[in-house]
Design an enzyme around this catalytic site. Structure first.
Site, short mmCIF file in Angstrom:
data_model
loop_
_atom_site.label_atom_id
_atom_site.label_comp_id
_atom_site.label_asym_id
_atom_site.label_seq_id
_atom_site.Cartn_x
_atom_site.Cartn_y
_atom_site.Cartn_z
N LYS A 1 8.91 -0.21 -5.79
CA LYS A 1 7.76 -1.12 -5.88
C LYS A 1 6.73 -0.56 -6.88
O LYS A 1 6.16 -1.31 -7.67
CB LYS A 1 7.11 -1.32 -4.51
CG LYS A 1 7.90 -2.20 -3.55
CD LYS A 1 8.08 -3.63 -4.03
CE LYS A 1 6.80 -4.44 -3.99
NZ LYS A 1 7.05 -5.83 -4.50
N ASP B 1 0.84 -1.21 0.00
CA ASP B 1 0.00 0.00 0.00
C ASP B 1 0.87 1.26 0.00
O ASP B 1 0.38 2.36 -0.22
CB ASP B 1 -0.97 0.01 1.20
CG ASP B 1 -0.27 -0.13 2.55
OD1 ASP B 1 0.98 -0.20 2.59
OD2 ASP B 1 -0.99 -0.17 3.58
N GLU B 2 2.18 1.10 0.26
CA GLU B 2 3.06 2.28 0.37
C GLU B 2 3.23 3.00 -0.96
O GLU B 2 3.64 4.16 -0.99
CB GLU B 2 4.42 1.87 0.95
CG GLU B 2 4.24 1.23 2.31
CD GLU B 2 5.51 0.99 3.11
OE1 GLU B 2 6.50 1.70 2.88
OE2 GLU B 2 5.48 0.10 3.96
N TYR C 1 12.11 2.81 -1.49
CA TYR C 1 11.46 1.48 -1.48
C TYR C 1 10.12 1.52 -2.21
O TYR C 1 9.88 0.74 -3.13
CB TYR C 1 11.26 1.00 -0.02
CG TYR C 1 10.19 -0.06 0.10
CD1 TYR C 1 10.41 -1.34 -0.42
CD2 TYR C 1 8.96 0.21 0.72
CE1 TYR C 1 9.41 -2.32 -0.33
CE2 TYR C 1 7.97 -0.77 0.80
CZ TYR C 1 8.20 -2.02 0.28
OH TYR C 1 7.22 -2.98 0.35
#
Ligand code: TYD
Length: 334
Positions: free
Chosen positions: A153, A126-127, A149
């Site tokens: 993703k 969800d980030e 990060y």
């Protein structure tokens, strides 16, 4: 059914391999893992002799290797768990994150295209949506990643989107909330805090401790991926969340209470740069397929704490050597 599971020696990959072996008696699994610091053969010691399971050391971004793996193993499904996953490490050294999450996903997608692999499930976070003060992100929310990060993703997930649109590949993309459960590397907040307390050390709480995370127990996530393998619509995106949100400070207090420790064990430290304030996802699309989480956060915490209490031989060696070097560097910024 032949499963190619990447990153299978890591926390979530290894939990999924055990789940698939227990659930699908006719499965054959190839675990392809680069064996970075976070990979641990001990995570799958109990299944290493299982005739339905095979391990291969390798990098998902290695095109020749991936070509060979798809050519020889010819998977029916790819579950892409391979990723560097720790935000703080990505702040110190972003490149490895990009290589695995973006280039690695590209390489796997190219092979999926070439070998007409029937199904590809992207395990993501969800980030990628960034931080949300109120309400919840849906599957169509904009990507606004704030750490190397989550940007890496997001790169992999956007490639999945492009391969769905451009080449009509049978891909499902998933965005999950934070994981809690056994075998998580003790750099992430929950295992770090539990193991620090078991060692009599304080717990470093970032900033004012009011950042909010949503938590899912490992087993519930494995069942969610299974539900998507059965009923997920290819080309679609699904959020995987529980609605169980909590501020870090309250999570920390729960851990302290469960371990019989007092609040003097909290050490407030300098905040993480670009620290996302709150994650929250709307998982109604997945729930409509019949899935729901079974473990409350309290149950998940109790089970997880018990696991770390009884698996000191697993985590103790991880908190020395390279880890300690990283940990000390990390805290130089305070
Ligand atoms: P983490 O487990 O690193 O997951 P993520 O950043 O991907 O959500 O961190 C979870 C939350 O805990 C996050 O808000 C940062 C915070 N945190 C601390 O307060 N102290 C720590 O030592 C760590 C590792 C994290």
């Amino acid at each position: 059914m032949k499963f190619l599971i990447t990153g299978g020696l890591g926390f979530m990959g290894s939990n999924m391999i055990r789940y698939v072996l227990n659930t699908y008696q006719d499965c054959s699994i190839l675990n392809l893992d680069k064996m970075t610091y976070a990979a641990n053969p001990k995570n799958l010691k109990d299944v290493s002799n299982n005739s339905r399971y095979r391990f291969m050391k390798g990098d998902v971004a290695d095109e020749d290797l991936i070509e060979k793996v798809f050519g020889e193993f010819d998977p029916d499904i790819v579950l892409n768990y391979a990723a560097e996953s720790h935000v703080d490490r990505s702040i110190m050294d972003p490149k490895a994150f990009l290589v695995t999450a973006a280039l690695g996903t590209y390489t796997l997608l190219e092979a999926t295209r070439a070998y007409k692999t029937p199904r590809f499930i992207q395990i993501s976070t969800d980030e990628v949506f960034g931080s949300i003060e109120q309400g919840s992100f849906t599957e169509t929310s904009c990507f606004e990643p704030n750490s190397p990060y989550s940007a890496a993703k997001a790169g992999g997930d956007l490639l999945c989107r492009a391969y769905i649109k451009t080449y009509n590949l049978p891909i499902i993309v998933t965005h999950s909330c934070n994981f809690i459960g056994p075998y998580q590397y003790p750099e992430k907040v929950i295992p770090l805090f539990i193991t620090n307390l078991l060692e009599g050390k304080k717990v470093p709480l970032y900033g004012d401790g009011k950042n909010v995370r949503e938590w899912i127990y490992t087993e519930d996530h494995c069942r969610a991926i299974d539900a998507l393998m059965q009923k997920g619509v290819v080309g679609e995106v699904y959020n995987i969340g529980t609605g169980q949100e909590i501020q870090n400070i309250d999570l920390t207090k729960k851990i302290l209470t469960l371990l019989g420790k007092g609040e003097e064990m909290i050490e407030p430290v300098k905040d993480r740069p670009a620290h996302d304030r709150r994650y929250s996802i709307d998982s109604s699309k997945l729930r409509a397929l019949g899935w729901k989480s079974e473990y409350s956060l309290d149950q998940a915490l109790e089970k997880t704490i018990k696991w770390y209490q009884t698996h000191e031989d697993w985590w103790k060696p991880l908190k020395s050597g390279e880890y300690l070097e990283y940990y000390n560097t990390q805290y130089q910024r305070q």
